[in-house]
Design an enzyme around this catalytic site. Structure first.
Site, mmCIF file in Angstrom:
data_model
loop_
_atom_site.group_PDB
_atom_site.id
_atom_site.type_symbol
_atom_site.label_atom_id
_atom_site.label_comp_id
_atom_site.label_asym_id
_atom_site.label_seq_id
_atom_site.Cartn_x
_atom_site.Cartn_y
_atom_site.Cartn_z
ATOM 1 N N CYS A 336 0.829 -1.198 0.000
ATOM 2 C CA CYS A 336 0.000 0.000 0.000
ATOM 3 C C CYS A 336 0.875 1.264 0.000
ATOM 4 O O CYS A 336 1.488 1.579 -1.009
ATOM 5 C CB CYS A 336 -0.980 -0.024 1.169
ATOM 6 S SG CYS A 336 -2.370 1.124 0.966
ATOM 7 N N HIS A 441 -3.467 -5.447 1.349
ATOM 8 C CA HIS A 441 -3.148 -5.766 2.733
ATOM 9 C C HIS A 441 -3.580 -7.199 3.019
ATOM 10 O O HIS A 441 -4.599 -7.665 2.501
ATOM 11 C CB HIS A 441 -3.901 -4.840 3.690
ATOM 12 C CG HIS A 441 -3.408 -3.437 3.709
ATOM 13 N ND1 HIS A 441 -2.224 -3.068 4.311
ATOM 14 C CD2 HIS A 441 -3.956 -2.292 3.214
ATOM 15 C CE1 HIS A 441 -2.070 -1.764 4.191
ATOM 16 N NE2 HIS A 441 -3.096 -1.269 3.521
#
Length: 486
Positions: A336, A441
């Site tokens: 991310c 994630h």
């Protein structure tokens, strides 16, 4: 159905509220009861994607996500209606019922309470209507007298739900009995009566040596000490409020050292918890170049302030250390915000995060958008090369939470410098094969990914939750947990 409410309060942050709430969720679920967790307001950059109310997905704090799983409930935004995600020391992004609220984000801290209380109360009432037991977690201390008038997370919730409250303290810090008595004494009489038991957490040694303090405290307050939790017992949950230690709980000689860069606004650090339990893996946290010496992997995790954390990383000299590690063929993984840092540039035309040059390890550019991507994602890796080849063809599940949108750098692509897109729009690999960046994630929580990368997995969450339930049953006085919901 109107649930009985049990609430876990703490004398301080870090006293043990989150793990005890999680343990009680599984304990009551094991009694055949329908259980849900609740925390009115959480402040954390560790968030999970869950079912929303008016939209497909929303965000809640990771602690409430795990508590829902412990309760065998489907996580949803009502379980943590207000989430504050710190972006700077004096500023947080406000997430109400799973969605970012620009209006609330702009308000001063004390101005939010009355605006959000109706939604908080409604969320709690809805959960009570659907469950036998709601286990509520407080925040910080309920005796912060400067905040009591605007409280929406501790005693106002307790009064609304007529919750039976436990007050937990960290005895390892010292002054535990003073903390317990002082907290109780600062509460108004109408709130003191809601405290049904004191819990001593992280005790070292022989509990018999505590006498006569528990009885003296009972004489002063009328509240019994109902549990003493030993220090050596490790709950196995990720830490919510900060970086956890690097001690592995798995057996076997270390074959892989993984350094996770711990920048100031690190987010979703809980996704690395399984690495502590994988045989042969040592997890450590890096804040300086010396911390990555000898590491086999360097991981750039998520960030709530990517540009600011990238500037911090450079100020520590970690940019050069990461570049040298990559040049030697060492594995680098960006997740991310970490993926965004690995690219050539951060572009922020809307003032969402910040502009700046990237680390240049992937020929990508990230543009920040006002709209936030929040969703569950299942993806299958295409063929990878080099250090990450074991992930080829592996299907993984996780979640996305990001403002940035990342793509190939046009000028570099024109010159033939192209990153391999190994998951469309989600993951890219460099030509040498040792640098991998992705928006997903949860990669290192996914059993299939752990087996592919290490040949072994970590203990299941269900095993952790059952261990928590067994621990509270063993360390609470007989009959207390049942009496709380009688």
């Amino acid at each position: 159905m109107t649930a009985r409410c049990v609430m876990v309060l703490g004398t301080t942050s870090g006293a043990g509220k989150s793990w005890l709430t999680t343990a009680l969720c599984r304990y009551y679920s094991n009694q055949g009861l329908k259980v849900a967790p609740f925390k009115a307001q959480n402040m954390s950059n560790n968030a999970r994607v869950v079912e929303g109310v008016e939209s497909a997905w929303g965000e809640i704090g990771s602690a409430q996500y795990f508590q829902a799983l412990a309760a065998r409930a489907v996580p949803d935004v009502r379980m943590n209606p207000l989430l504050l995600k710190p972006e700077a020391d004096t500023h947080s992004q406000v997430v109400l019922m799973g969605q970012v609220s620009a209006e609330l984000t702009a308000l001063p801290w004390r101005g939010r309470s009355e605006k959000v209380w109706p939604q908080i109360a409604a969320a709690l009432d809805a959960l009570r209507a659907e469950n036998d037991v709601v286990v509520i977690e407080g925040a910080g201390s309920p005796a912060e007298i400067n905040l009591h008038a605007s409280d929406i997370v501790n005693m106002r919730v307790a009064r609304h739900a007529q919750a039976r409250c436990l007050l937990v303290t960290d005895i390892d810090r010292g002054g535990a009995f003073a903390h317990l008595y002082g907290t109780w004494a600062l509460l108004p009489e109408t709130e003191r009566v809601l405290i049904h038991g004191f819990v001593l957490n992280k005790f070292r040694g022989d509990a018999a040596l505590l006498a006569p303090a528990p009885q003296m405290l009972h004489d002063l307050t009328g509240v019994p000490t109902v549990a003493t939790i030993p220090m050596q017992w490790r709950h196995g949950l990720p830490e919510e409020d900060g970086v956890f230690d690097d001690r592995s709980t798995a057996a076997g000689a270390v074959h892989t050292a993984i350094a996770v860069v711990a920048y100031p606004r690190i987010s979703n650090l809980d996704e690395f918890q399984p690495l502590k339990n994988v045989p042969g893996v040592r997890l450590l946290w890096a804040r300086s170049p010396a911390d990555v010496v000898g590491a086999d992997w360097i991981v750039l995790p998520g960030s709530k302030a990517t540009a600011a954390d990238l500037a911090w990383l450079r100020a520590q000299g970690l940019d050069a250390a990461i570049a040298a590690h990559a040049a030697r063929g060492g594995r680098v993984l960006g997740i991310c915000g970490g993926l965004q840092m690995l690219g050539e540039a951060l572009i922020d035309p809307h003032g969402v995060d910040g502009n700046g040059p990237g680390l240049g390890l992937l020929p990508l550019v990230t543009a920040f958008e006002p709209d936030k991507t929040v969703r569950h994602t299942t993806a299958r890796f295409a063929e990878l090369t080099g250090a990450w080849a074991r992930l080829s063809g592996v299907e993984v599940s996780g979640y996305e939470i990001h403002h940035g949108q990342t793509a190939q750098h046009p000028a570099m692509a024109a010159k033939g410098d192209v990153a391999r897109e190994v998951v469309a729009g989600l993951a890219w690999q460099n030509a040498a094969g040792n640098v991998l960046g992705l928006y997903l994630h949860g990669l290192l929580e996914d059993p299939a990914a752990l087996r592919a990368l290490f040949g072994a997995g970590a203990p299941t969450l269900d095993a952790v939750f059952d261990g928590l339930a067994d621990a509270v049953q063993a360390h609470f006085a007989p009959g207390v947990l049942r009496a709380l919901i009688a």
